[in-house]
Each structure stands twice: as structure tokens, then as C-alpha cells.
Scaffold this motif. Structure first.
Motif, PDB file in Angstrom:
ATOM      1  N   PHE A 284       8.414 -24.379 -18.391  1.00 55.45           N
ATOM      2  CA  PHE A 284       7.318 -25.203 -17.879  1.00 55.45           C
ATOM      3  C   PHE A 284       6.932 -24.766 -16.472  1.00 55.45           C
ATOM      4  N   LEU A 285       7.914 -24.476 -15.638  1.00 53.86           N
ATOM      5  CA  LEU A 285       7.636 -24.054 -14.260  1.00 53.86           C
ATOM      6  C   LEU A 285       7.009 -22.663 -14.211  1.00 53.86           C
ATOM      7  N   VAL A 286       7.374 -21.790 -15.155  1.00 57.32           N
ATOM      8  CA  VAL A 286       6.701 -20.502 -15.243  1.00 57.32           C
ATOM      9  C   VAL A 286       5.235 -20.705 -15.600  1.00 57.32           C
ATOM     10  N   SER A 287       4.970 -21.565 -16.577  1.00 62.57           N
ATOM     11  CA  SER A 287       3.603 -21.825 -17.011  1.00 62.57           C
ATOM     12  C   SER A 287       2.757 -22.416 -15.900  1.00 62.57           C
ATOM     13  N   GLU A 288       3.394 -23.172 -15.005  1.00 65.33           N
ATOM     14  CA  GLU A 288       2.681 -23.790 -13.900  1.00 65.33           C
ATOM     15  C   GLU A 288       2.592 -22.887 -12.677  1.00 65.33           C
ATOM     16  N   GLY A 289       3.149 -21.668 -12.771  1.00 68.58           N
ATOM     17  CA  GLY A 289       3.073 -20.738 -11.666  1.00 68.58           C
ATOM     18  C   GLY A 289       4.018 -21.030 -10.524  1.00 68.58           C
ATOM     19  N   VAL A 290       5.036 -21.858 -10.771  1.00 65.71           N
ATOM     20  CA  VAL A 290       5.973 -22.229  -9.711  1.00 65.71           C
ATOM     21  C   VAL A 290       7.033 -21.156  -9.518  1.00 65.71           C
ATOM     22  N   VAL A 291       7.565 -20.606 -10.612  1.00 60.05           N
ATOM     23  CA  VAL A 291       8.620 -19.587 -10.537  1.00 60.05           C
ATOM     24  C   VAL A 291       8.243 -18.409 -11.417  1.00 60.05           C
ATOM     25  N   SER A 292       8.824 -17.254 -11.127  1.00 61.62           N
ATOM     26  CA  SER A 292       8.577 -16.065 -11.936  1.00 61.62           C
ATOM     27  C   SER A 292       9.834 -15.232 -12.139  1.00 61.62           C
TER      28      SER A 292
ATOM     29  N   LEU B 143      -1.352 -23.084 -24.832  1.00 61.44           N
ATOM     30  CA  LEU B 143      -0.514 -22.016 -25.371  1.00 61.44           C
ATOM     31  C   LEU B 143      -0.999 -20.654 -24.887  1.00 61.44           C
ATOM     32  N   ALA B 144      -2.311 -20.466 -24.837  1.00 62.09           N
ATOM     33  CA  ALA B 144      -2.841 -19.228 -24.277  1.00 62.09           C
ATOM     34  C   ALA B 144      -2.471 -19.118 -22.800  1.00 62.09           C
ATOM     35  N   GLN B 145      -2.526 -20.240 -22.098  1.00 62.93           N
ATOM     36  CA  GLN B 145      -2.138 -20.266 -20.679  1.00 62.93           C
ATOM     37  C   GLN B 145      -0.691 -19.826 -20.511  1.00 62.93           C
ATOM     38  N   LYS B 146       0.193 -20.345 -21.316  1.00 63.86           N
ATOM     39  CA  LYS B 146       1.612 -20.007 -21.204  1.00 63.86           C
ATOM     40  C   LYS B 146       1.848 -18.533 -21.504  1.00 63.86           C
ATOM     41  N   ALA B 147       1.147 -18.000 -22.507  1.00 62.44           N
ATOM     42  CA  ALA B 147       1.285 -16.578 -22.825  1.00 62.44           C
ATOM     43  C   ALA B 147       0.855 -15.714 -21.639  1.00 62.44           C
TER      44      ALA B 147
END
Length: 286
Positions: A57-65, A222-226
């Protein structure tokens, strides 16, 4: 830890005959995700892989990578009468130096098991915040024949679905069609977050050389998460939404829908498909 399935009494009617029996259902419970002790989001999910779900979830939100961005993920004590842990609250502590995002201060997000975060304003935000632009990924070429074989592989690996019939699945495949990982959840966006979160924790992001296949439709989230995970190809067995197609076109994501048997629709990013064996029919594209 919560159970993946639960038993419930059901009245069964078959050809006019009635009987009672116990039926196996997929479990659905809320998970509160906290960031640095502050509530961030609540999602309805199937218990299991909760730390991966929070990380994804945090990856999808751009918080962590990177795995190093996360110092720790722990369960917090639940609010039961006897004080036992419900395992429905997780707290993510970011590593020193990783900025705390404004989302923890400005909103408290509730997501259901059918839809994650979405919104027209997010279209530009995803394009500008994606850490691994899809258009810059190493070339991945897949054939329609390879894509057509993936849904059967996904379905054959769904162990909990066989017992309940009530779970979505998300699978990561190699460009050669090998199933790399599969997660099941009552919410398809949760299943994708669990895949991405496991990849983050294993130090495997970005997922440049993978294909993401989801059961059901391909929605914007889902496209956003990908895109946020660097996945170049997203395929779904059902329809995409218009906003998902818009995002795919803007970011270079290959988006395939209605993947059923040898039939499929390619809505964006057809450059990654090897169409040399496919016969063109009908009017030429305009």
C-alpha cells in the motif's frame, strides 16, 4: 492471526430438496494501517500477509520504494474485551531520513474490498510520482499465446478459491510465462498490494520484467499500483475502466482486458506484444 476461511451454517436447496450444512466462506476483516503511530487507512481484507499488504500500500502511495525505507512493521494490540490481539492493526515505522508524507496529516483513508484509492486528480499525480517510469523499462515482449495461457495457471494455483469460491487473485509472471508469486484476497487491490509488498521486502522492486494478471476487472487503482511498482504489463480477465486506460496510455503501461481463452483486447502499450503470428481482420485502426 486471523483465519483465511470460516465456517457458517447454510440452508441448501437443490432440485427442490432442502437440507442444512456447514459452508466454507472466505474471511473478511478490517485492517487498520498506521504510519508512525498515526492512522492512515482502513481496508477490508482476507487475513494473511498483512505486513506485505501494508508495505505494498505504501509503495502504491509513493511513500516507500526500497526495503530499507521501512524500519519496522508490527501488529498493535487490538480492542477486544479480554485484551487479546485481534491482529487487525499494523503500524509501519519509516527508516530515519524517509520523509513522512502529508497523507498521514491530511486524510484518513477508508478503502473497501472492491475498490482502493481512485480519483481523476490522481491521474497526473501517478504520472509525476512514479519512481520507475514504465516507458524507460527494458524491453519486454510477449505473445498473445503466452498471455492466453496465464489465466489457467492463475486459476490452478488458487488454493483458497477452491474451498470458498469467493476470492480474487493476483499473479506475477515472468516474460516467459512462469508464475513467480500469487496472492489471494477478498479485495483484488489487496492481493496486488500483497504481491508488491512482498517484492519490496525481498528487495525486488522495480518489477520491470514481470506481467501482472488479476482476476476480475482492471480498475484505475490496479493500473496505478502496477505503474508505481514498475510493472510494464497488466492483464485482466474482465474489462478495464476508462481511467485505467487513460493512465496506461499516459504512462506507457501495456493494458490487456477480457483475457479469455485466445481472445483479448489490448487497450494500451501494444508495442510490447509480438503480433507477428496474429492475423489482422476488419478495418484498419484510425
Amino acid at each position: 492471526m486471523g483465519r483465511v476461511t470460516e465456517r457458517r451454517r447454510v440452508v441448501r436447496i437443490r432440485d427442490g430438496a432442502l437440507n442444512t450444512r456447514s459452508d466454507t466462506l472466505v474471511a473478511e476483516e478490517p485492517l487498520e494501517i498506521r504510519l508512525g503511530g498515526k492512522p492512515l487507512a482502513i481496508t477490508m481484507r482476507t487475513p494473511g500477509d498483512d505486513f506485505a499488504l501494508a508495505a505494498g500500500f505504501l509503495v502504491s502511495e509513493g511513500v516507500v520504494s526500497r526495503a530499507e525505507d521501512v524500519a519496522n512493521i508490527v501488529y498493535c494490540a487490538g480492542a477486544t474485551q479480554n485484551g487479546s490481539n485481534t491482529y487487525n492493526v499494523v503500524d509501519v515505522q519509516l527508516a530515519p531520513g524517509v520523509p513522512l508524507p502529508d497523507i498521514t496529516l491530511e486524510r484518513n483513508v477508508y478503502t473497501t474490498s472492491s475498490c482502493g484509492l481512485c480519483g481523476k486528480a490522481s491521474l497526473g499525480a501517478v504520472r509525476t510520482t512514479a519512481r520507475w517510469p514504465i516507458a524507460d523499462t527494458p524491453p519486454v515482449r510477449v505473445t498473445p499465446e503466452l498471455l492466453a495461457a496465464l489465466p489457467d495457471q492463475l486459476r490452478a494455483a488458487q488454493r483458497v478459491f477452491d474451498r470458498t469460491g469467493g476470492l480474487h487473485a493476483a499473479g506475477l509472471f515472468s516474460p516467459e510465462g512462469e508464475l513467480l508469486d500469487l496472492r489471494e484476497d477478498v479485495g483484488r487491490h489487496n492481493a496486488v498490494d500483497k504481491l508488491i509488498g512482498r517484492a519490496l521486502r525481498n528487495g525486488e522492486l522495480p518489477l520491470h520484467r514481470t506481467i501482472l494478471l488479476v482476476s476480475g476487472r482492471a480498475s484505475f487503482e490496479l493500473a496505478q499500483k502496477a505503474v508505481m511498482a514498475g510493472i510494464p504489463v497488466l492483464a485482466a480477465v474482465s474489462a478495464p475502466s476508462s481511467l485505467a486506460v487513460d493512465l496506461a496510455a499516459e504512462t506507457g503501461l501495456t493494458l490487456v482486458g477480457f483475457l479469455r481463452g485466445s481472445s483479448m483486447n489490448v487497450y494500451a502499450g501494444e508495442k510490447r506484444l509480438d503480433l507477428s503470428t496474429a492475423a489482422m481482420a476488419g478495418e484498419p485502426a484510425r
